[in-house]
Motif scaffolding. Structure first.
Motif, short mmCIF file in Angstrom:
data_model
loop_
_atom_site.label_atom_id
_atom_site.label_comp_id
_atom_site.label_asym_id
_atom_site.label_seq_id
_atom_site.Cartn_x
_atom_site.Cartn_y
_atom_site.Cartn_z
N ILE A 1 0.86 -1.18 0.00
CA ILE A 1 0.00 0.00 0.00
C ILE A 1 0.89 1.23 0.00
O ILE A 1 1.73 1.40 0.89
CB ILE A 1 -0.94 0.01 1.22
N LEU A 2 0.74 2.09 -0.99
CA LEU A 2 1.61 3.25 -1.18
C LEU A 2 0.79 4.53 -1.22
O LEU A 2 -0.33 4.55 -1.74
CB LEU A 2 2.41 3.11 -2.49
N GLN A 3 1.37 5.60 -0.69
CA GLN A 3 0.75 6.91 -0.77
C GLN A 3 1.29 7.65 -1.98
O GLN A 3 2.51 7.73 -2.18
CB GLN A 3 1.02 7.72 0.50
N THR A 4 0.40 8.21 -2.79
CA THR A 4 0.84 8.92 -3.99
C THR A 4 0.63 10.43 -3.88
O THR A 4 1.02 11.17 -4.76
CB THR A 4 0.11 8.40 -5.23
N GLY A 5 0.01 10.89 -2.82
CA GLY A 5 -0.19 12.32 -2.63
C GLY A 5 -1.07 12.57 -1.43
O GLY A 5 -1.83 11.71 -1.00
N GLY A 6 -0.94 13.77 -0.84
CA GLY A 6 -1.74 14.12 0.32
C GLY A 6 -0.89 14.36 1.55
O GLY A 6 0.32 14.08 1.55
N VAL A 7 -1.55 14.88 2.60
CA VAL A 7 -0.83 15.30 3.80
C VAL A 7 -0.54 14.13 4.73
O VAL A 7 0.57 13.98 5.25
CB VAL A 7 -1.64 16.38 4.55
N THR A 8 -1.53 13.26 4.95
CA THR A 8 -1.42 12.19 5.94
C THR A 8 -1.41 10.84 5.25
O THR A 8 -2.20 10.60 4.34
CB THR A 8 -2.58 12.26 6.94
N GLU A 9 -0.55 9.97 5.71
CA GLU A 9 -0.43 8.64 5.10
C GLU A 9 -1.64 7.77 5.45
O GLU A 9 -2.00 7.65 6.62
CB GLU A 9 0.85 7.97 5.57
N PRO A 10 -2.28 7.15 4.47
CA PRO A 10 -3.39 6.24 4.77
C PRO A 10 -2.90 5.01 5.52
O PRO A 10 -1.72 4.65 5.48
CB PRO A 10 -3.91 5.87 3.37
N SER A 11 -3.81 4.34 6.20
CA SER A 11 -3.52 3.07 6.88
C SER A 11 -4.41 1.99 6.29
O SER A 11 -5.44 2.28 5.69
CB SER A 11 -3.74 3.19 8.39
N PHE A 12 -4.01 0.74 6.48
CA PHE A 12 -4.81 -0.35 5.93
C PHE A 12 -4.81 -1.51 6.91
O PHE A 12 -3.92 -1.65 7.75
CB PHE A 12 -4.29 -0.78 4.56
N ALA A 13 -5.82 -2.38 6.77
CA ALA A 13 -5.95 -3.55 7.65
C ALA A 13 -6.81 -4.58 6.95
O ALA A 13 -7.65 -4.26 6.11
CB ALA A 13 -6.56 -3.16 8.99
N TYR A 14 -6.57 -5.86 7.33
CA TYR A 14 -7.43 -6.95 6.88
C TYR A 14 -8.54 -7.09 7.92
O TYR A 14 -8.27 -7.36 9.09
CB TYR A 14 -6.63 -8.24 6.74
N GLU A 15 -9.76 -6.93 7.47
CA GLU A 15 -10.88 -6.89 8.42
C GLU A 15 -12.12 -7.53 7.81
O GLU A 15 -12.59 -7.10 6.75
CB GLU A 15 -11.16 -5.42 8.77
N ASN A 16 -12.64 -8.57 8.48
CA ASN A 16 -13.87 -9.23 8.05
C ASN A 16 -13.82 -9.65 6.57
O ASN A 16 -14.73 -9.35 5.78
CB ASN A 16 -15.08 -8.32 8.30
N ALA B 1 -11.98 -8.56 4.17
CA ALA B 1 -11.89 -7.42 3.26
C ALA B 1 -10.63 -6.64 3.57
O ALA B 1 -10.10 -6.71 4.69
CB ALA B 1 -13.12 -6.52 3.39
N LEU B 2 -10.14 -5.93 2.58
CA LEU B 2 -9.01 -5.02 2.79
C LEU B 2 -9.59 -3.63 3.04
O LEU B 2 -10.28 -3.07 2.19
CB LEU B 2 -8.10 -4.99 1.57
N ARG B 3 -9.29 -3.09 4.23
CA ARG B 3 -9.81 -1.77 4.61
C ARG B 3 -8.70 -0.74 4.52
O ARG B 3 -7.60 -0.93 5.06
CB ARG B 3 -10.36 -1.82 6.04
N ILE B 4 -8.98 0.37 3.83
CA ILE B 4 -8.03 1.47 3.70
C ILE B 4 -8.67 2.71 4.31
O ILE B 4 -9.76 3.13 3.88
CB ILE B 4 -7.65 1.72 2.23
N ASP B 5 -8.03 3.30 5.31
CA ASP B 5 -8.52 4.50 5.98
C ASP B 5 -7.66 5.69 5.57
O ASP B 5 -6.43 5.68 5.71
CB ASP B 5 -8.47 4.33 7.50
N ILE B 6 -8.32 6.73 5.09
CA ILE B 6 -7.63 7.94 4.62
C ILE B 6 -8.08 9.10 5.50
O ILE B 6 -9.23 9.54 5.43
CB ILE B 6 -7.97 8.21 3.14
N PRO B 7 -7.20 9.61 6.36
CA PRO B 7 -7.62 10.60 7.36
C PRO B 7 -7.66 12.04 6.88
O PRO B 7 -8.26 12.89 7.53
CB PRO B 7 -6.57 10.44 8.46
N SER B 8 -7.01 12.36 5.76
CA SER B 8 -6.91 13.75 5.32
C SER B 8 -7.55 13.93 3.94
O SER B 8 -7.61 12.99 3.14
CB SER B 8 -5.44 14.19 5.28
N PRO B 9 -8.04 15.14 3.63
CA PRO B 9 -8.63 15.38 2.31
C PRO B 9 -7.57 15.40 1.21
O PRO B 9 -6.37 15.57 1.47
CB PRO B 9 -9.30 16.74 2.47
#
Length: 260
Positions: free
Chosen positions: A90-105, A107-115
């Motif tokens: 999982i790589l960040q290509t732009g933005g202020v805050t780095e997204p996080s990811f997890a394997y959950e239920n 599914a692959l979940r990706i959380d993006i905290p910044s606009p």
């Protein structure tokens, strides 16, 4: 002779005897005394060294077994995210805050905290020239989700994205720095197959020779020529991004890689 003179003679005679006896004893003592010459002591032999028992070899605990890297999936496969895979990056290509990811239920979940933040997930087990990639995905109303083909770290990649405002695009991306990518739009439009405020679709991206074929829920919505960009092969992947609002959560239930 008077008695006094006789007594004196007796005493004198007795004294001579005493002196004579003492002299004889002294001479005998001098002659019988052992010589005082010192003698060297007999050398003493050092006792043999006491053997030191060998130290027992310490018990070394066995090295903890490391989990072997699982075998890569076959060239064409379905990823259902039931367990962690070492082949996704999982790589960040732009933005202020780095997204996080997890394997959950499952599914692959990706959380993006910044606009205005973009993230891509690359599956690095295989590279493909012509390939058909599908995924079931959803996201928060302020985001976008999509698919990638022909990813190459040096030359770039193609993306197909759908957004929660009912629009879609196809873009060419390439790295400028380690965490910043440049995106060149290929097409951007609306489709009757996309609903505003909703992000829950089965997406499809077919890379066939010099064309990208874009699908939503098994319906072909666009055919895009990419001859001028010259990408011939590379990895496959997924995308998730936030628009002007955050946070955004994207879920990928499965990804399927095939020929058609």
């Amino acid at each position: 002779m008077s008695s006094q003179a006789l007594g004196f003679c007796v005493i004198k005679s007795a004294m001579k005897k005493i002196l004579l006896i003492g002299l004889i004893l002294l001479i005998s003592a001098c002659q019988g005394a052992p010589s005082a010459t010192p003698t060297e002591p007999a050398p003493t032999q050092a006792p043999p060294p006491t053997p030191i028992p060998a130290s027992p070899t310490p018990d070394i605990p066995p090295t903890a077994a490391t989990s072997p890297t699982p075998e890569p999936p076959p060239l064409y496969f379905t990823e259902e995210f039931d367990e962690v895979s070492p082949y996704w990056s999982i790589l960040q290509t732009g933005g202020v805050t780095e997204p996080s990811f997890a394997y959950e239920n499952s599914a692959l979940r990706i959380d993006i905290p910044s606009p205005d933040t973009w993230s891509i997930g690359i599956h690095n087990a295989h590279t493909y020239s012509n390939v058909f990639l599908r995924a079931r995905a959803s996201a928060s109303p302020a985001g976008a989700i999509g698919l990638i083909c022909r990813y190459d770290e040096e030359t770039g990649w193609y993306e197909f994205n759908v957004a929660s405002d009912g629009t879609y695009n196809a873009i060419y991306g390439r790295w400028l720095t380690e965490d910043v990518a440049q995106y060149i739009p290929l097409i951007a439009d609306r489709s009757v197959h996309l609903s505003s405020g909703t992000l829950n679709y089965e997406l499809g991206l077919s890379c066939q020779d010099n064309f990208l074929l874009l699908y939503v829920n098994d319906t072909l919505i666009r055919r895009v020529e990419v001859t001028n960009f010259g990408l011939t092969e590379g990895g496959i992947g997924i995308t998730a991004s936030s628009l002007r609002e955050a946070p955004v959560t994207a879920l990928f239930e499965w990804v399927r890689v095939g020929m058609e």
